[in-house]
Design a protein around this motif. Structure first.
Motif, short mmCIF file in Angstrom:
data_model
loop_
_atom_site.label_atom_id
_atom_site.label_comp_id
_atom_site.label_asym_id
_atom_site.label_seq_id
_atom_site.Cartn_x
_atom_site.Cartn_y
_atom_site.Cartn_z
N MET A 230 0.83 -1.21 0.00
CA MET A 230 0.00 0.00 0.00
C MET A 230 0.86 1.27 0.00
N LYS A 231 1.91 1.27 0.91
CA LYS A 231 2.72 2.48 1.04
C LYS A 231 3.36 2.85 -0.29
N GLU A 232 3.84 1.83 -0.98
CA GLU A 232 4.53 2.09 -2.25
C GLU A 232 3.58 2.72 -3.27
N MET A 233 2.36 2.18 -3.32
CA MET A 233 1.38 2.72 -4.27
C MET A 233 1.06 4.19 -3.93
N LEU A 234 0.88 4.46 -2.63
CA LEU A 234 0.55 5.82 -2.22
C LEU A 234 1.70 6.78 -2.56
N GLU A 235 2.94 6.30 -2.34
CA GLU A 235 4.10 7.15 -2.67
C GLU A 235 4.10 7.50 -4.15
N LYS A 236 3.76 6.50 -4.97
CA LYS A 236 3.72 6.75 -6.42
C LYS A 236 2.70 7.83 -6.77
N THR A 237 1.54 7.77 -6.12
CA THR A 237 0.50 8.74 -6.48
C THR A 237 0.90 10.15 -6.03
N VAL A 238 1.53 10.24 -4.86
CA VAL A 238 1.94 11.55 -4.37
C VAL A 238 3.06 12.13 -5.26
#
Lengths: 464, 452
Positions: A1-9
Motif C-alpha cells: 500500500m505504502k509504495e502505491m501511495l508514494e507513487k501517487t503523491v
C-alpha cells in the motif's frame, strides 16, 4: 500500500503540486436501534476510500474517491491539481497558503482493545441492546416508549504526505444512547443518557449501561412533574455535562484558529488578555484516554493538551498547519476530518473546565433564587459575535440554597466574553461526556466536561 | 458499474441465496464545492460518493448491509452480511412485504444538464461575484464565509417485487454569511439560494441581502423581555418546523406515541390559518423526486388543513403496520451522499406552508411591540417528543409602532411548538421561500415569551 501511495503523491508533484497528501480509510460500521423491545434497525457495512489534497501556488485543491487503485488515485490527484490551479489564478498574493513546518512522522498507532467490536457477534450486541431497553421499560408503567441507538466503527486510517510522513492509525469507537419516554395524562417527557469510548465493547460495559438505563427512566418519570421555567437573568449552577457544552460552544469554537485568522472569532487578537474571571481555566486535551482523543491529527501532526484559558487569561488557539503558519506558531494537532470525503479543518478534541476547590454545597448555599441546569442535548454558537445557546436536559429551581422544583426543557444564552467574566466559583469534581460536534458539514467525536460551576447573570429562555 | 446494474445483480444474487425478498438501493453523487473565507476563495473540492445498500428478508427477518465500492465481490459480501444479520434476528410479526411497482408521477425541474456540466471555473467566478456583491453594498464588511455547490446525483432501486427504477437529479446552491464591523461592534447576516436548475438559481441577490442584514445588525441595543408578538422569517420558521414539527408528523412516531399529535387525527391541532402539506412532487422542490427511498411513488399529503390534523406520513413498513397506504415518505437520512448506507425510515419530503395574502410590511405594520427574528441558534436542541424549544433569536430586530426599529443585543424565545401553532398564530405571510425542503412564508405569533 505504502509504495502505491508514494507513487501517487510523486505523480501529484510531477503535475505541479508543491505539496500533496493522501488519506486512505477503510472503516466498518454497525448501527442497531431498538424501541419497546423490538429491534428496528440492524445495519453493518464498510466504507473505504481515499482523499487527495494538493497545494499549487498557495491554493488548495481536493478530490476524493472510493476506488483505491493506482489509476483512480492518480486520476483523482489530476482533478485536485486542476481545482487548485483554477483557485490559484484568482487568489491575491497575501492570501496564498503556507503550511507550518512539522517534523516528519513514521508511526503505527494501535488502540488497546479488550473486547473487539469486529469479533463480537452482532447477536450478542442485539441481546445487550434489548436488555437495556427492558431495564428502561420495567422501571415504571409511566414509561411509554424507548429509543435505544447503538453504533460502532472499526477500521484503519493511513496518511502519507509528500514531505515524508506516513502514519497508520487504528479506528475503534463504540457508543450507545438510551432515551426513555414517560407519559402521564397529556404530559410527555423524555430523557437521554449516553455511554461510549475509544476502544472495544468494554468501553460501553465500563460505563455501567444498566444503571444509566435506569437513570434515563427515572429522570424521564421525575421530569413529568416539571414546571415551566422562569425567564430572565439568573445565577446558574451548571453541572459537569452542562458546563462542558459551555466550554465547547462558548469558548472552544472561538479558539479554532481558522475562525481566528479569518476575522470570525470574538477572541481574535486577545492572546495574553484577561478575558475571563481568575477562577476559569479551560483545556482542550487530545492526550487523555477519552472519546475525542487522537495521537495524531489528520495532517500527521502530534496532538497535545492545549491550554485555552488559564486563570482567565487567553493562552492559545487550536491550530492546523495552515492557521499555525498564519499565526506564526507551532501547529498543535487540531486538523481533523470526518472521513475520506472531507478535508481536515480545525476541530476540538476533549474540551473541559479545570476543577477548582468549591464543594457543591458551597456553590449553592448563597443562592437565594437561581437555576440548576444539568446535562445537555447540545448547543450552538456564532463565534464572530460570541452569542451562544445551550440546552439543559434537566433543570431545577434553586430557592434559598436548596434545590426545589424541576423545570421543563430550558436553554441558556449569553455572550462569551461577558459570561466568562461572570463565572465566580468552580467546583472540585470533574466529569467528561461523549458527543459529536458539527462544523462545515463534518461530524467528529468530541468530549466535553468540567466540574460544577456557578455563573452569574445568565439569560434563561423560559416560558413564563 | 452502473447503479441500476449493481442493484439488479445484488437482487439476483440474494435470490440465489434463497432469501424471500430483497431490495437494493444504489446512489452516486458528484459534488463540486467552492468555499469562500474572508474575502477570497478558500478551497475548491470535487467529491464522488456512491455505494449500494441491500435489504434482505428471510422468514420475516430483515437484515441490511452496504458497501461503497460497487465491485461484484463487495456487493456479494454486502448481500451475505445482510442475510447473516437477518438470521440473528427474531421474526418481525409486523413485516408484510416490500413495496410493489406503481406508476410514477411526472415531477418537473429536477434535473438540468446545465448544472451537471458546470465547470469549476464558472463556480469560482460565481463565488467571486458573490464576494464582490457583498463588498459593494456595504463598506463595513470585515469578513465572510460561504460556498457555491453544484451537485449531480443518480439513484436506482430494484426489489424482488418487481420495482426497477432509476432517476437523476441536480441541485445548485450558494450561501453567504457576512460579518460587518464598526469599531468593536459586530453585525452578522446570512442568506442563500438553492435550486434544482441553473435558470432559477440566483447567487447575487442573497449575497446582497446577507451583506445588508449584517450592516443593519450593527448598533444592537438591549431590550426588555416579556410577552410580545414575534415575526419569524422563513429561515426561522423552517428551522423550527424541520427540527420539531417534521418528526412529530411521522406515522412511526405517532404509532409509538412519541409525538404530541398521536391519536389526534381529525382534531383541530393548529390555528385555522395554517395549512401544511408534505409534497414530494413539488416542481423544482429541493427534496422532490419521482419515487421515494424505497421506490414508492412520491405524493402530495395534506398534514394540516386549516388547523385540522389530516394525515401522518409513512413509508411502506409503517403504512403496513397501521393498515394504510405509504405516503411515499421513505427517506434514507444521513450525511450528504451516504444514503446507500442506511435503511429507509420515515421523513418529510418538501414541507409546504400554504401562504396567505399579507406582505411582510403589512404583518409588521400592526405590531406595536414585537421582535422580527431572521435566524435562530439552537433549534436542533429542541425536544420533538414534547415540542418544547428555547432558542436564541440571534439576528433579530425590535419592532416598534409598526416599524422595524433597531437590532437587539440578546433575546431568547421559548415555547411549545404545538401550542404556539394552535393558540398563538397571528398572521401567515404571502411571500414563500424555499429553505431547502421547507417552503414557507413569514409567520407571526402573538404573546410569545422573550427573555433578555
Amino acid at each position: 500500500m505504502k509504495e502505491m501511495l508514494e507513487k501517487t503523491v510523486e505523480y501529484a508533484l510531477k503535475l505541479g503540486a508543491d505539496y500533496a497528501d493522501i488519506r486512505v480509510e477503510k472503516v466498518a460500521t454497525r448501527e442497531i436501534t431498538a424501541c419497546k423491545g423490538i429491534i428496528e434497525k440492524a445495519v453493518s457495512g464498510v466504507d473505504s476510500g481515499a482523499a487527495m489534497r494538493v497545494l499549487v501556488n498557495g491554493a488548495w485543491g481536493y478530490a476524493s474517491t472510493s476506488s483505491i487503485t493506482l489509476e483512480s488515485l492518480k486520476e483523482s490527484f489530476e482533478r485536485a491539481v486542476k481545482m487548485a490551479r483554477v483557485n490559484s489564478e484568482k487568489l491575491p498574493e497575501h492570501e496564498r497558503i503556507k503550511l507550518a513546518d512539522v517534523k516528519n512522522v513514521e508511526d503505527t498507532v494501535r488502540i488497546k482493545v479488550r473486547k473487539s467490536l469486529n469479533a463480537m457477534d452482532i447477536s450478542e450486541k442485539i441481546s445487550f441492546i434489548l436488555e437495556v431497553d427492558k431495564v428502561i421499560r420495567d422501571h415504571s408503567p409511566k414509561i411509554v416508549s424507548t429509543d435505544i441507538r447503538y453504533g460502532d466503527m472499526v477500521g484503519k486510517k493511513i496518511l502519507l504526505t509528500s514531505e515524508g510522513t506516513f502514519i497508520v492509525m487504528d479506528v475503534s469507537r463504540a457508543y450507545i444512547s438510551m432515551t426513555a419516554i414517560a407519559k402521564e395524562g397529556a404530559r410527555i417527557q423524555s430523557y437521554r443518557t449516553r455511554i461510549g469510548g475509544k476502544g472495544g465493547f468494554e468501553k460501553i460495559e465500563r460505563g455501567d449501561p444498566v444503571s444509566e438505563a435506569k437513570r434515563a427512566a427515572s429522570k424521564a418519570v421525575e421530569m413529568l412533574k416539571a414546571k415551566p421555567a422562569p425567564s430572565g437573568r439568573f445565577t446558574v449552577i451548571a453541572d459537569p455535562l452542562h458546563i462542558g457544552v459551555f466550554a465547547h460552544e462558548a469558548l472552544g469554537h472561538a479558539c479554532e484558529a481558522d475562525l481566528v485568522t479569518s476575522g470570525q472569532s470574538i477572541v481574535a487578537g486577545k492572546l495574553g488578555e484577561q478575558i475571563g474571571s481568575e477562577v476559569v481555566t479551560i483545556y482542550d486535551d487530545s492526550t487523555v484516554d477519552f472519546w475525542g482523543s487522537e495521537k495524531y491529527d489528520d495532517e500527521g501532526v502530534p496532538t497535545r493538551k492545549r491550554v485555552l484559558i488559564e486563570n482567565g487569561i487567553l493562552k492559545e488557539y487550536i491550530t492546523n498547519r495552515e492557521s499555525a503558519a498564519k499565526l506564526g506558531v507551532e501547529p498543535n494537532g487540531g486538523g481533523r476530518a470526518m472521513n475520506y470525503n472531507y478535508a481536515p479543518i480545525v476541530r476540538m478534541s476533549n474540551t473541559y473546565v479545570a476543577p477548582g476547590d468549591y464543594s457543591f454545597e458551597e456553590l449553592i448555599e448563597d443562592i437565594k433564587y437561581g437555576i440548576y441546569v444539568k446535562d445537555s442535548r447540545g448547543g450552538q454558537v456564532d463565534p464572530a459575535m460570541g452569542t451562544f445557546q445551550f440546552n439543559a436536559q434537566e433543570a431545577y429551581l434553586i430557592e434559598k440554597g436548596e434545590i426545589t422544583t424541576p423545570l421543563l426543557d430550558v436553554s441558556l444564552s449569553g455572550l462569551t466574553l461577558e459570561t466568562l467574566k461572570n463565572i465566580d466559583a468552580v467546583g472540585k469534581d470533574l466529569k467528561l461526556s461523549i458527543g459529536f460536534c458539527g462544523k462545515g458539514g463534518q461530524y467528529v467525536p468530541v468530549g466535553t466536561g468540567g466540574p460544577h460551576v456557578r455563573i452569574k447573570e445568565v439569560v434563561v429562555g423560559g416560558m413564563r | 458499474m452502473r447503479v441500476l446494474d449493481a442493484c439488479k445483480k445484488a437482487v439476483k444474487y440474494a435470490e440465489q441465496l434463497g432469501v424471500d425478498e430483497c431490495e437494493a438501493f444504489a446512489s452516486y453523487y458528484k459534488v463540486t464545492n467552492i468555499e469562500i473565507e474572508k474575502m477570497h476563495i478558500k478551497s475548491a473540492y470535487t467529491r464522488s460518493i456512491g455505494g449500494i445498500g441491500v435489504r434482505v428478508v428471510k422468514d420475516r427477518k430483515v437484515g441490511f448491509s452496504y458497501t461503497n465500492t460497487v465491485h461484484m465481490r463487495n456487493i456479494k459480501k454486502a448481500v451475505e452480511d445482510a442475510l447473516s444479520i437477518a438470521n440473528t434476528r427474531k421474526p418481525d410479526e409486523r413485516w408484510r412485504n416490500l413495496p410493489s411497482p406503481e406508476r410514477y408521477p411526472v415531477v418537473r425541474k429536477l434535473y438540468d444538464k446545465g448544472v451537471k456540466s458546470l465547470e469549476s471555473d464558472r463556480l469560482v467566478e460565481m463565488a467571486l461575484e458573490m464576494i464582490d456583491t457583498a463588498k459593494d453594498v456595504n463598506k463595513k464588511v470585515a469578513s465572510m464565509s460561504g460556498s457555491v455547490v453544484a451537485g449531480y446525483s443518480v439513484k436506482a432501486i430494484v426489489n424482488s417485487q418487481g420495482i426497477e427504477c432509476i432517476d437523476r437529479g441536480t441541485v445548485i446552491g450558494g450561501g453567504l454569511y457576512v460579518i460587518s464591523r464598526d469599531g468593536g461592534d459586530v453585525g452578522v447576516g446570512y442568506d442563500f439560494d438553492v435550486k434544482r436548475t441553473l435558470r432559477e438559481f440566483d447567487h447575487i441577490e442573497p449575497s446582497k441581502s446577507a451583506s445588508e442584514i449584517s450592516m443593519k445588525h450593527l448598533g444592537k441595543r438591549k431590550i426588555e423581555g416579556g410577552k410580545m408578538t414575534i415575526v419569524l422569517h422563513p429561515f426561522a420558521v423552517a428551522d423550527l418546523l424541520s427540527n420539531i414539527f417534521a418528526p412529530e408528523i411521522q406515522g412511526d412516531r405517532a404509532y409509538k406515541k412519541q409525538t404530541p399529535y398521536a391519536d389526534r387525527i381529525g382534531e383541530k391541532v393548529a390555528s385555522g390559518k395554517l395549512t401544511i402539506i408534505d409534497d414530494g412532487t413539488y416542481s423544482g422542490g429541493y427534496a422532490s423526486a419521482k419515487f421515494d427511498a424505497e421506490g414508492v411513488p412520491t405524493k402530495r399529503t395534506v398534514i394540516i388543513s386549516r388547523g385540522r390534523l389530516m394525515n401522518f406520513i409513512y413509508n411502506s413498513y409503517w403504512a403496513n403496520v397501521v393498515g394504510k397506504e405509504s405516503t411515499g415518505n421513505a427517506v434514507r437520512k444521513t450525511a450528504l451522499g451516504n444514503d446507500y448506507s442506511v435503511e429507509p425510515t420515515v421523513g418529510i419530503s418538501n414541507l409546504i406552508v400554504k401562504p396567505s395574502k399579507y406582505s411582510l410590511d403589512e404583518m409588521i405594520s400592526d405590531i406595536k411591540n414585537g421582535l422580527y427574528c431572521i435566524t435562530l441558534l439552537g433549534s436542533h436542541t429542541a425536544n420533538p417528543e414534547t415540542g418544547t424549544f428555547s432558542v436564541v433569536a440571534y439576528v433579530a430586530f425590535k419592532i416598534e409602532n409598526g416599524e422595524i426599529a433597531y437590532p437587539v443585543k440578546q433575546a431568547m424565545i421559548a415555547g411549545k411548538l404545538p401550542e404556539l401553532l394552535l393558540k398563538n398564530v397571528d398572521v401567515v405571510g404571502s411571500e414563500v421561500r424555499m429553505v431547502y425542503n421547507v417552503i414557507t412564508p413569514h409567520i407571526s405569533f402573538r404573546n410569545v415569551t422573550v427573555s433578555c
